[in-house]
Design a protein around this motif. Structure first.
Motif, PDB file in Angstrom:
ATOM      1  N   LEU A 188     -27.659  -8.911 -18.562  1.00 57.90           N
ATOM      2  CA  LEU A 188     -28.895  -8.187 -18.265  1.00 57.90           C
ATOM      3  C   LEU A 188     -28.706  -7.250 -17.070  1.00 57.90           C
ATOM      4  CD1 LEU A 188     -31.612 -10.933 -18.825  1.00 57.90           C
ATOM      5  CD2 LEU A 188     -31.142  -8.946 -20.234  1.00 57.90           C
ATOM      6  N   GLY A 189     -27.970  -7.695 -16.064  1.00 55.58           N
ATOM      7  CA  GLY A 189     -27.685  -6.840 -14.905  1.00 55.58           C
ATOM      8  C   GLY A 189     -26.879  -5.609 -15.311  1.00 55.58           C
ATOM      9  N   ALA A 190     -25.860  -5.793 -16.156  1.00 52.90           N
ATOM     10  CA  ALA A 190     -25.052  -4.669 -16.621  1.00 52.90           C
ATOM     11  C   ALA A 190     -25.900  -3.705 -17.440  1.00 52.90           C
ATOM     12  CB  ALA A 190     -23.872  -5.179 -17.439  1.00 52.90           C
ATOM     13  N   LEU A 191     -26.792  -4.245 -18.260  1.00 52.83           N
ATOM     14  CA  LEU A 191     -27.671  -3.405 -19.062  1.00 52.83           C
ATOM     15  C   LEU A 191     -28.621  -2.605 -18.170  1.00 52.83           C
ATOM     16  CD1 LEU A 191     -28.591  -2.595 -21.894  1.00 52.83           C
ATOM     17  CD2 LEU A 191     -30.162  -4.524 -21.854  1.00 52.83           C
ATOM     18  N   LEU A 192     -29.141  -3.230 -17.129  1.00 52.91           N
ATOM     19  CA  LEU A 192     -30.034  -2.549 -16.196  1.00 52.91           C
ATOM     20  C   LEU A 192     -29.312  -1.414 -15.465  1.00 52.91           C
ATOM     21  CD1 LEU A 192     -32.928  -2.683 -15.131  1.00 52.91           C
ATOM     22  CD2 LEU A 192     -32.090  -4.150 -13.302  1.00 52.91           C
ATOM     23  N   VAL A 193     -28.086  -1.664 -15.026  1.00 48.47           N
ATOM     24  CA  VAL A 193     -27.293  -0.623 -14.355  1.00 48.47           C
ATOM     25  C   VAL A 193     -27.028   0.527 -15.319  1.00 48.47           C
ATOM     26  CG1 VAL A 193     -25.007  -0.121 -13.383  1.00 48.47           C
ATOM     27  CG2 VAL A 193     -26.254  -2.171 -12.665  1.00 48.47           C
ATOM     28  N   PHE A 194     -26.687   0.233 -16.558  1.00 47.72           N
ATOM     29  CA  PHE A 194     -26.441   1.283 -17.549  1.00 47.72           C
ATOM     30  C   PHE A 194     -27.692   2.118 -17.790  1.00 47.72           C
ATOM     31  CE2 PHE A 194     -26.706   2.652 -22.005  1.00 47.72           C
ATOM     32  CZ  PHE A 194     -25.653   3.544 -22.015  1.00 47.72           C
ATOM     33  N   MET A 195     -28.856   1.469 -17.863  1.00 48.82           N
ATOM     34  CA  MET A 195     -30.099   2.204 -18.091  1.00 48.82           C
ATOM     35  C   MET A 195     -30.402   3.155 -16.939  1.00 48.82           C
ATOM     36  SD  MET A 195     -32.390  -0.800 -19.906  1.00 48.82           S
ATOM     37  CE  MET A 195     -33.884  -0.108 -19.307  1.00 48.82           C
ATOM     38  N   PHE A 196     -30.215   2.706 -15.704  1.00 48.36           N
ATOM     39  CA  PHE A 196     -30.448   3.581 -14.552  1.00 48.36           C
ATOM     40  C   PHE A 196     -29.462   4.748 -14.545  1.00 48.36           C
ATOM     41  CE2 PHE A 196     -32.694  -0.015 -12.395  1.00 48.36           C
ATOM     42  CZ  PHE A 196     -33.891   0.649 -12.237  1.00 48.36           C
ATOM     43  N   TRP A 197     -28.205   4.487 -14.838  1.00 52.22           N
ATOM     44  CA  TRP A 197     -27.181   5.532 -14.846  1.00 52.22           C
ATOM     45  C   TRP A 197     -27.491   6.564 -15.931  1.00 52.22           C
ATOM     46  CZ3 TRP A 197     -23.542   6.491 -18.790  1.00 52.22           C
ATOM     47  CH2 TRP A 197     -22.608   7.468 -18.482  1.00 52.22           C
ATOM     48  N   ASN A 198     -27.852   6.094 -17.133  1.00 57.22           N
ATOM     49  CA  ASN A 198     -28.147   6.996 -18.240  1.00 57.22           C
ATOM     50  C   ASN A 198     -29.403   7.824 -17.953  1.00 57.22           C
ATOM     51  OD1 ASN A 198     -27.681   8.106 -20.768  1.00 57.22           O
ATOM     52  ND2 ASN A 198     -28.959   6.584 -21.807  1.00 57.22           N
ATOM     53  N   SER A 199     -30.404   7.204 -17.351  1.00 51.15           N
ATOM     54  CA  SER A 199     -31.628   7.913 -17.021  1.00 51.15           C
ATOM     55  C   SER A 199     -31.381   9.014 -15.993  1.00 51.15           C
ATOM     56  CB  SER A 199     -32.675   6.931 -16.499  1.00 51.15           C
ATOM     57  OG  SER A 199     -33.816   7.611 -16.072  1.00 51.15           O
ATOM     58  N   SER A 200     -30.600   8.711 -14.970  1.00 47.54           N
ATOM     59  CA  SER A 200     -30.317   9.732 -13.950  1.00 47.54           C
ATOM     60  C   SER A 200     -29.491  10.867 -14.525  1.00 47.54           C
ATOM     61  CB  SER A 200     -29.615   9.100 -12.745  1.00 47.54           C
ATOM     62  OG  SER A 200     -28.335   8.649 -13.112  1.00 47.54           O
TER      63      SER A 200
END
Length: 150
Positions: free
Chosen positions: A16-28
């Motif tokens: 879940l932490g890795a998924l959250l980091v990926f979502m923030f990176w993709n959004s930015s």
């Protein structure tokens, strides 16, 4: 505690932490791309540029203030017909690459030029317009097509 027990206890949290980091990176990354597109659109939005409005109208910008986006842009949609639109109503700038190619160019001239380049000086057995029509064959008669002879 071995690796298997650690993964069973904390694996879901790590995922879940890795998924959250990926979502923030993709959004930015996506927001950065949108800002670049908006900046490019702002640079191209100048008087005289052809634009497509959100209503589907094409026109030419007459007046536009990129510093004050609350002020309406004036777009000429036909000779002598100017309309005021909100600056965000300009959907995109029409560039020469977006314009449709000349529809009258069917490539026929290129075919003729290519023919003359490859067949200069050669005799050809061209079909003339006053040639006799082909005779009816037995196969045509068997298909049930009855053609009167003229």
């Amino acid at each position: 505690m071995n690796f298997q027990d650690f993964f069973l206890n904390y694996g879901l949290l790590i995922l879940l932490g890795a998924l959250l980091v990926f979502m923030f990176w993709n959004s930015s990354r996506r927001m950065k791309k949108q800002r670049e597109e908006q900046a490019q659109k702002a640079r191209q939005t100048v008087p005289g540029a052809e634009v497509l409005l959100q209503g589907g109208l094409y026109g030419t910008i007459v007046e536009f203030d990129p510093d004050n986006l609350d002020q309406p842009a004036v777009v000429e949609i036909a000779p002598g017909v100017d309309i005021k639109v909100h600056s965000q109503a300009i959907l995109r700038i029409i560039t020469p690459a977006d314009e449709v190619e000349d529809e009258t160019d069917d490539g026929f001239d290129d075919i003729v030029d290519n023919y003359h380049e490859t067949h200069d000086g050669e005799s050809s057995d061209a079909v003339t317009t006053d040639a006799e029509p082909a005779a009816e064959t037995d196969a045509d008669r068997r298909d049930g097509d009855t053609k009167p002879n003229a």
